[in-house]
Design an enzyme around this catalytic site. Structure first.
Site, PDB file in Angstrom:
ATOM      1  N   HIS A  92     -28.896 -32.714 -27.436  1.00  0.00           N
ATOM      2  CA  HIS A  92     -28.669 -34.156 -27.502  1.00  0.00           C
ATOM      3  C   HIS A  92     -27.593 -34.524 -26.496  1.00  0.00           C
ATOM      4  CE1 HIS A  92     -30.439 -35.028 -31.746  1.00  0.00           C
ATOM      5  NE2 HIS A  92     -31.117 -34.083 -31.123  1.00  0.00           N
ATOM      6  N   GLU A 126     -24.942 -36.345 -26.701  1.00  0.00           N
ATOM      7  CA  GLU A 126     -23.566 -36.208 -27.189  1.00  0.00           C
ATOM      8  C   GLU A 126     -23.120 -34.746 -27.136  1.00  0.00           C
ATOM      9  OE1 GLU A 126     -25.347 -39.551 -29.822  1.00  0.00           O
ATOM     10  OE2 GLU A 126     -26.067 -37.795 -28.742  1.00  0.00           O
ATOM     11  N   CYS A 163     -26.894 -39.479 -34.341  1.00  0.00           N
ATOM     12  CA  CYS A 163     -27.600 -38.805 -35.428  1.00  0.00           C
ATOM     13  C   CYS A 163     -26.581 -37.970 -36.212  1.00  0.00           C
ATOM     14  CB  CYS A 163     -28.722 -37.930 -34.868  1.00  0.00           C
ATOM     15  SG  CYS A 163     -28.145 -36.373 -34.145  1.00  0.00           S
ATOM     16  N   CYS A 179     -24.918 -35.070 -34.165  1.00  0.00           N
ATOM     17  CA  CYS A 179     -23.969 -35.554 -33.159  1.00  0.00           C
ATOM     18  C   CYS A 179     -22.753 -36.200 -33.807  1.00  0.00           C
ATOM     19  CB  CYS A 179     -24.669 -36.515 -32.217  1.00  0.00           C
ATOM     20  SG  CYS A 179     -25.947 -35.683 -31.231  1.00  0.00           S
TER      21      CYS A 179
END
Length: 165
Positions: free
Chosen positions: A49, A51, A79, A82
């Site tokens: 991801h 992040e 999410c 993250c």
């Protein structure tokens, strides 16, 4: 520099190149410290991801696991994975540019155990009630690893230099 626009531009470029619509920019002292788009589709890595990738880069550049003194810009509300990583690295602020409700008519990423609409509720459940099957297999030797860590750190059980509440 407009860090909000930079975050949007990174996400847009990622979509144009076949990636997913997420990006992160980490700023320290008015300069971009690290940035990344989501690379899950490109790498087949479910943890890639934006992040997570940007946090890894920023911490490596700083030589620390903490992002004190930074602002993290993310395209969408993080999410759970993250969000956990953001809590752990302790930036000064997280700025998100859209919500799940706003983008949900255009993008949904539900999985077998991971549905954003209900996932946060999973954290509040005791492990036997969670959707993801979990089993506790206690071993005293597992606790001994933590005792070893404490002995190796002069009896301190906290990570040196970690920001605390």
């Amino acid at each position: 520099m407009d860090f909000v626009q930079r975050t949007i531009d990174l996400a847009r470029k990622n979509v144009e190149e076949g990636g997913r619509p997420f990006a992160t920019v980490i700023v320290k002292d008015g300069q971009i410290l690290a940035e990344s788009a989501n690379k899950v589709a490109q790498t087949s890595d479910p943890t890639a991801h934006a992040e997570i990738l940007a946090i890894r880069e920023a911490c490596t550049r700083l030589g620390t696991e903490h992002l004190i003194g930074t602002t993290v810009y993310v395209l969408a509300h993080p999410c759970p994975m993250c969000l956990g990583a953001l809590y752990y690295c302790s930036p000064d602020e997280v700025v998100f540019l859209t919500t799940r409700d706003a983008y949900e008519p255009h993008y949904v990423d539900d999985r077998k155990y991971f549905e954003l609409a209900t996932f946060y509720d999973e954290f509040a459940k005791d492990y036997p009630q969670r959707r993801l099957p979990m089993r506790y297999a206690p071993r005293e030797e597992a606790v001994e690893v933590y005792r070893l860590w404490q002995r190796s750190n002069g009896g301190d059980r906290r990570v040196a230099g970690a920001p605390t509440a």
